[in-house]
Design an enzyme around this catalytic site. Structure first.
Site, PDB file in Angstrom:
ATOM      1  N   GLY A  55       0.792  -1.250   0.000  1.00 54.60           N
ATOM      2  CA  GLY A  55       0.000   0.000   0.000  1.00 54.60           C
ATOM      3  C   GLY A  55       0.814   1.284   0.000  1.00 54.60           C
ATOM      4  O   GLY A  55       0.264   2.366  -0.142  1.00 54.60           O
TER       5      GLY A  55
ATOM      6  N   GLY B 227       3.246   1.578  -2.203  1.00 48.92           N
ATOM      7  CA  GLY B 227       3.760   1.620  -3.575  1.00 48.92           C
ATOM      8  C   GLY B 227       2.983   2.554  -4.473  1.00 48.92           C
ATOM      9  O   GLY B 227       2.041   3.232  -4.053  1.00 48.92           O
TER      10      GLY B 227
ATOM     11  N   GLY C 117      -0.650   1.085  -5.114  1.00 47.11           N
ATOM     12  CA  GLY C 117      -1.233   0.868  -3.794  1.00 47.11           C
ATOM     13  C   GLY C 117      -1.566   2.151  -3.062  1.00 47.11           C
ATOM     14  O   GLY C 117      -2.620   2.262  -2.426  1.00 47.11           O
TER      15      GLY C 117
ATOM     16  N   VAL D 216       5.776  -9.611   2.969  1.00 45.75           N
ATOM     17  CA  VAL D 216       4.807 -10.697   2.727  1.00 45.75           C
ATOM     18  C   VAL D 216       5.439 -12.082   2.887  1.00 45.75           C
ATOM     19  O   VAL D 216       4.721 -13.070   2.989  1.00 45.75           O
ATOM     20  CB  VAL D 216       4.125 -10.591   1.335  1.00 45.75           C
ATOM     21  CG1 VAL D 216       3.084  -9.495   1.324  1.00 45.75           C
ATOM     22  CG2 VAL D 216       5.144 -10.409   0.226  1.00 45.75           C
TER      23      VAL D 216
ATOM     24  N   LEU E 252      -1.306  -6.324  -3.385  1.00 47.56           N
ATOM     25  CA  LEU E 252      -0.522  -5.651  -4.429  1.00 47.56           C
ATOM     26  C   LEU E 252       0.980  -5.774  -4.200  1.00 47.56           C
ATOM     27  O   LEU E 252       1.768  -5.355  -5.046  1.00 47.56           O
ATOM     28  CB  LEU E 252      -0.890  -4.154  -4.490  1.00 47.56           C
ATOM     29  CG  LEU E 252      -2.051  -3.760  -5.404  1.00 47.56           C
ATOM     30  CD1 LEU E 252      -3.359  -4.384  -4.963  1.00 47.56           C
ATOM     31  CD2 LEU E 252      -2.220  -2.244  -5.425  1.00 47.56           C
TER      32      LEU E 252
ATOM     33  N   SER F 122      -0.329  -9.448 -14.436  1.00 45.09           N
ATOM     34  CA  SER F 122       0.406  -8.603 -15.374  1.00 45.09           C
ATOM     35  C   SER F 122       0.259  -9.058 -16.818  1.00 45.09           C
ATOM     36  O   SER F 122       0.249 -10.257 -17.101  1.00 45.09           O
ATOM     37  CB  SER F 122       1.886  -8.632 -14.990  1.00 45.09           C
ATOM     38  OG  SER F 122       2.690  -8.128 -16.022  1.00 45.09           O
TER      39      SER F 122
ATOM     40  N   TYR G 117       9.696 -12.671 -13.811  1.00 51.18           N
ATOM     41  CA  TYR G 117       8.630 -11.803 -13.274  1.00 51.18           C
ATOM     42  C   TYR G 117       7.269 -12.252 -13.796  1.00 51.18           C
ATOM     43  O   TYR G 117       6.315 -12.428 -13.033  1.00 51.18           O
ATOM     44  CB  TYR G 117       8.900 -10.338 -13.667  1.00 51.18           C
ATOM     45  CG  TYR G 117       7.752  -9.411 -13.333  1.00 51.18           C
ATOM     46  CD1 TYR G 117       7.463  -9.078 -12.009  1.00 51.18           C
ATOM     47  CD2 TYR G 117       6.942  -8.869 -14.339  1.00 51.18           C
ATOM     48  CE1 TYR G 117       6.407  -8.241 -11.692  1.00 51.18           C
ATOM     49  CE2 TYR G 117       5.884  -8.036 -14.025  1.00 51.18           C
ATOM     50  CZ  TYR G 117       5.617  -7.717 -12.700  1.00 51.18           C
ATOM     51  OH  TYR G 117       4.564  -6.898 -12.397  1.00 51.18           O
TER      52      TYR G 117
ATOM     53  N   ASN H 230       0.406  -1.429 -19.025  1.00 49.53           N
ATOM     54  CA  ASN H 230       1.495  -0.529 -18.604  1.00 49.53           C
ATOM     55  C   ASN H 230       0.938   0.653 -17.818  1.00 49.53           C
ATOM     56  O   ASN H 230       0.547   1.664 -18.405  1.00 49.53           O
ATOM     57  CB  ASN H 230       2.292  -0.067 -19.828  1.00 49.53           C
ATOM     58  CG  ASN H 230       3.055  -1.226 -20.440  1.00 49.53           C
ATOM     59  OD1 ASN H 230       2.452  -2.133 -21.019  1.00 49.53           O
ATOM     60  ND2 ASN H 230       4.359  -1.239 -20.284  1.00 49.53           N
TER      61      ASN H 230
END
Length: 382
Positions: A21, A23, A26, A70, A89, A135, A195, A224
């Site tokens: 959150g 970020g 977030g 996390v 997130l 993503s 990723y 994006n």
């Protein structure tokens, strides 16, 4: 059932946990949730590469903040106490970097999500809904249309083709040059980086959990995403932030290949709206939904829009170099988001970039692009 409880509690102040959150996405989500009357708790590790270990100044003071990773099950379990719904997130972000920081990306993205699901399945809690983000990198190349064979999904271009500076995409059946078209939500996925694999595994794990335990879950597939609060000093962040950082430091904005490769740029504000709808509506439960603009924009055009605004057009450089496993084109078919969430993007690229550049004027931008480029060359990825 669980679903009614969430609805019933809408009148009370629902308590929402946002992992990651602090970020870029977030923090805007936290602002919007607070604006809408939710009680919000942030769980974030203040990643050094993004936040330098410090709380960002834009963090909403009305949100409760717990510093934690996390990967730490005990802290994560604590953060879930008295929570009604979770936005997950928290993730380590960066396509190129993931291909050599393999253990970290898998531990945070896949392992962190496994921790969260393990808690939801095995511990006592009040959580009624989970919303997360996957993503577009999971797709690999997007959909293309061949004049002879119809819709096709070509594989990634081989290194020997790129070494000849042939940047085209060819039909996997007849070898004709093909044209990009929007990629639908349930198109087959061919992740082409660590990723992308970790984001796909996140997505698959939460959806499997949702079906096994009849647990309301929505996955939004981000394309994006750009906007203010993107880390301008993280060389693995979005291309728009990298270009701003380079140009602010009077260095060239470097476009790989011939700059014609395209992406689907969507404003963070539009993405946050989709997140709120995903929480408040049941219509998208159990679904993965594309969240993009639905339009392709070339990397060269992005560099030019930013350079023009900063009066530095002379600093855009087409390098003719290429990164291994880079996708040529991928943009979203957003009809499912319109149908299930009643969502479509409202912010134009021009408008969105004006806001991003204006915000970037006051921000410190340490240009670490060259360091990142050296690292990729050393590993043989560029």
């Amino acid at each position: 059932g669980k679903r009614q409880v969430l609805k019933h509690n809408m009148n009370k102040k629902l308590k929402i946990l946002v992992t990651g959150g602090a970020g870029f996405i977030g923090s805007f989500l936290v602002d919007e949730l607070i604006e809408k009357g939710y009680v919000v708790r942030i769980f974030d590790n203040l990643e050094k590469q993004v936040h330098n270990g410090k709380k960002p100044s834009y963090l909403n003071p009305k949100a409760e903040f717990i510093k934690g990773d996390v990967r730490n099950r005990t802290l994560l379990l604590k953060a879930i106490n008295e929570i009604d719904a979770i936005y997950h997130l928290a993730a380590t972000v960066g396509v190129a970097q993931s291909n050599y920081q393999i253990k970290k990306y898998v531990a945070v993205n896949t392992g962190g999500t496994a921790n969260l699901l393990d808690i939801l399945v095995n511990e006592k809690h009040n959580v009624k809904k989970l919303v997360t983000i996957s993503s577009m990198t999971g797709f690999g190349e997007g959909n293309y249309k061949c004049s002879k064979c119809g819709i096709v999904r070509p594989p990634l271009r081989e290194e020997k083709q790129l070494k000849k500076k042939d940047w085209n995409i060819y039909c996997p059946n007849c070898n004709k040059i093909v044209n990009p078209i929007p990629t639908e939500d349930d198109a087959k996925e061919y992740p082409s980086s660590i990723y992308a694999i970790t984001k796909k595994s996140q997505q698959d794990m939460v959806l499997l959990n949702a079906s096994l335990y009849n647990f309301p879950t929505v996955v939004l597939r981000g394309f994006n995403v750009y906007g203010p609060r993107q880390s301008l000093s993280n060389p693995y962040t979005g291309v728009s932030a990298i270009f701003i950082s380079r140009l602010k430091n009077n260095r060239e904005a470097i476009c790989y290949e011939d700059g014609s490769q395209s992406r689907d740029f969507v404003s963070v504000h539009d993405v946050v709206r989709a997140f709120i709808l995903a929480l408040e509506k049941d219509s998208a439960n159990g679904q993965v939904i594309n969240i993009g603009s639905g339009k392709p924009t070339s990397i060269k055009d992005i560099a030019m829009i930013i350079a023009k605004t900063l009066s530095k057009e002379n600093l855009v450089k087409i390098s003719g170099e290429f990164r291994k496993n880079d996708v040529k084109h991928c943009f979203a078919n957003i009809s499912k988001a319109k149908k299930l969430l009643g969502w479509e993007p409202k912010i134009s690229l021009e408008e969105g970039f004006k806001e991003l550049i204006k915000w970037g004027e006051k921000e410190k931008a340490v240009d670490s692009f060259s360091v990142a480029e050296k690292e990729l060359k050393k590993k043989g990825l560029l």
